[in-house]
Design a protein around this motif. Structure first.
Motif, PDB file in Angstrom:
ATOM      1  N   ARG A 126      11.475  50.494  42.757  1.00  0.00           N
ATOM      2  CA  ARG A 126      12.109  50.591  41.443  1.00  0.00           C
ATOM      3  C   ARG A 126      11.464  49.682  40.406  1.00  0.00           C
ATOM      4  O   ARG A 126      11.705  49.830  39.211  1.00  0.00           O
ATOM      5  CB  ARG A 126      13.594  50.234  41.560  1.00  0.00           C
ATOM      6  N   THR A 149      13.092  49.572  48.912  1.00  0.00           N
ATOM      7  CA  THR A 149      13.937  50.176  47.884  1.00  0.00           C
ATOM      8  C   THR A 149      13.774  49.479  46.540  1.00  0.00           C
ATOM      9  O   THR A 149      13.575  50.132  45.499  1.00  0.00           O
ATOM     10  CB  THR A 149      15.414  50.133  48.316  1.00  0.00           C
ATOM     11  N   LEU A 150      13.836  48.151  46.535  1.00  0.00           N
ATOM     12  CA  LEU A 150      13.755  47.414  45.277  1.00  0.00           C
ATOM     13  C   LEU A 150      12.333  47.400  44.710  1.00  0.00           C
ATOM     14  O   LEU A 150      12.143  47.509  43.492  1.00  0.00           O
ATOM     15  CB  LEU A 150      14.262  45.988  45.466  1.00  0.00           C
ATOM     16  N   TRP A 163       6.391  41.067  44.434  1.00  0.00           N
ATOM     17  CA  TRP A 163       6.792  41.261  45.827  1.00  0.00           C
ATOM     18  C   TRP A 163       5.650  40.892  46.772  1.00  0.00           C
ATOM     19  O   TRP A 163       5.882  40.336  47.855  1.00  0.00           O
ATOM     20  CB  TRP A 163       7.224  42.707  46.045  1.00  0.00           C
ATOM     21  N   VAL A 218      15.494  46.689  52.080  1.00  0.00           N
ATOM     22  CA  VAL A 218      15.689  46.043  50.777  1.00  0.00           C
ATOM     23  C   VAL A 218      14.382  45.989  49.993  1.00  0.00           C
ATOM     24  O   VAL A 218      14.321  46.340  48.807  1.00  0.00           O
ATOM     25  CB  VAL A 218      16.275  44.633  50.959  1.00  0.00           C
ATOM     26  N   THR A 219      13.314  45.564  50.661  1.00  0.00           N
ATOM     27  CA  THR A 219      12.044  45.417  49.956  1.00  0.00           C
ATOM     28  C   THR A 219      11.502  46.758  49.490  1.00  0.00           C
ATOM     29  O   THR A 219      11.079  46.900  48.334  1.00  0.00           O
ATOM     30  CB  THR A 219      11.014  44.719  50.856  1.00  0.00           C
TER      31      THR A 219
END
Length: 390
Positions: free
Chosen positions: A265, A261-262, A272, A258-259
């Motif tokens: 983007r 990939t997001l 983050w 999740v981290t």
């Protein structure tokens, strides 16, 4: 590899990459759940146990530092193959029931892990440039699943095989399978533009990526080496402590996916870098010192945070590198220097525990690493790149 080749066979290459990634942590995560038994049967002191948990991180760093010559002489594809061969050999050595072979096998396996660790981000940048974020997340997730499998299966496998040496050595089998799957790609040549290490050593951005990589690595290796013993100190038996460690490690997989990939983007990654280490620190304090009723969800959040930190660190390597050659060089620098300093994390954690006889000072140390990771890594979140190829 050309775009046409990626379209035709990229999923097979991706699968082989996942098999390699799966084998990059069991050599490390299987020791923690068995550390009490190893100490009991070998007479290993607390300082010796701290050394055993620190040794692989140090060897990882030294191997990463040697990655640049490996890239120039044999290329990243053959370098990954050499890494897998070393992992299998080191794991097999640990099946010999002596203290020297335990340490030697750990060092050899960790050296192989270091080679593959460095080279995978460069291969993602080269072969999956259009989908580097999801691919980084996938192989990081698979790496975390391998770590979880090692942590969770360590005690049951030891009970089934009636001894910790074979319980450690049995992981040579999946390493050999991954080596065979990677063999067809080991025939590819070296990159046309090898990285120039001097360019990166003069880059402030490269040093900031390195700092974040090293600090977040300290968190992971502290958990690998000491979380089961910490939980046993809170009253859990070795089996349940290993299962909690497995839960933490298993939850690293979605955290990494999740981290990575997001974050890839996002316009930049600064939010983050603040958020993921922050929740990691809070979750660890709850697991270590909080109420038993909230231990399971806190362990899940801890695993998600640690996995997210690792996925974020690898994403920074890919995003901050201008090309595949630079990605290899930046990966070698960030992981080589970062892991050497990360080796101090589990050592300091273990010595803090030994000095106080409890976990309070060690827990504060863990939270402190999270805070310093945020401070040191925040500038690396800005959207810019560095180039180290000519």
């Amino acid at each position: 590899m050309t775009g046409r080749q990626v379209n035709a066979g990229g999923w097979i290459l991706g699968l082989a990459m996942m098999l390699v990634a799966f084998n990059l942590r069991p050599a490390l995560s299987t020791v923690g759940p068995l550390l009490g038994l190893i100490r009991e049967t070998t007479g290993l002191s607390a300082a010796g146990a701290a050394t055993l948990t620190t040794l692989p991180v140090l060897c990882l760093g030294l191997a990463c530092a040697l990655a640049a010559p490996v890239i120039r002489t044999m290329g990243p594809d053959r370098g990954v193959m050499a890494g897998m061969a070393l992992i299998a050999a080191g794991l097999a050595l640990r099946g010999i029931d002596t203290r020297p072979t335990l340490f030697l096998g750990t060092a050899v396996a960790a050296t192989g892990i270091g080679f593959a660790n460095v080279l995978l981000p460069a291969l993602v940048k080269r072969d999956f440039a259009a989908s580097s974020g999801p691919m980084t997340g996938l192989y990081t997730m698979t790496l975390c699943l391998g770590a979880a499998a090692g942590a969770g299966a360590a005690v049951p496998v030891e009970q089934a095989l009636e001894g910790w040496p074979m319980a450690l050595a049995v992981w040579a089998v999946p390493a050999l399978i991954a080596a065979m799957a990677w063999f067809p790609y080991a025939r590819r040549g070296a990159p046309a533009r090898p990285p120039q290490p001097g360019e990166l050593l003069r880059s402030a951005l490269a040093w900031r990526v390195t700092a974040f990589m090293g600090l977040q690595s300290s968190l992971a290796y502290i958990l690998f080496g000491w979380l089961p013993l910490l939980l046993q100190g809170r009253g859990l038996d070795p089996l349940h402590a290993g299962l909690y460690a497995s839960l933490v490690t298993l939850c690293q997989a979605p955290g990494a996916l999740v981290t990575a990939t997001l974050a890839a983007r996002a316009r930049d990654q600064r939010a983050w870098i603040v958020g993921i280490p922050g929740i990691t620190a809070l979750a660890f304090l709850v697991v270590a010192f909080g109420a038993e009723a909230v231990r399971i969800p806190a362990a899940g959040i801890l695993g998600f945070g640690v996995g997210g930190c690792f996925g974020l660190a690898l994403t920074l390597i890919v995003l901050r590198a201008a090309d595949a050659g630079t990605a290899a060089g930046l990966s070698a620098m960030a992981q080589g220097i970062g892991y050497v300093f990360a080796a101090l994390g589990p050592l300091a954690f273990g010595l803090a525990h030994e000095a106080t006889g409890g976990w309070g000072l060690a827990g504060i140390l863990f939270a402190g690493f999270c805070v310093v990771a945020i401070i040191a890594g925040l500038p690396a979140g800005a959207a810019r790149t560095v180039s180290a190829t000519r």
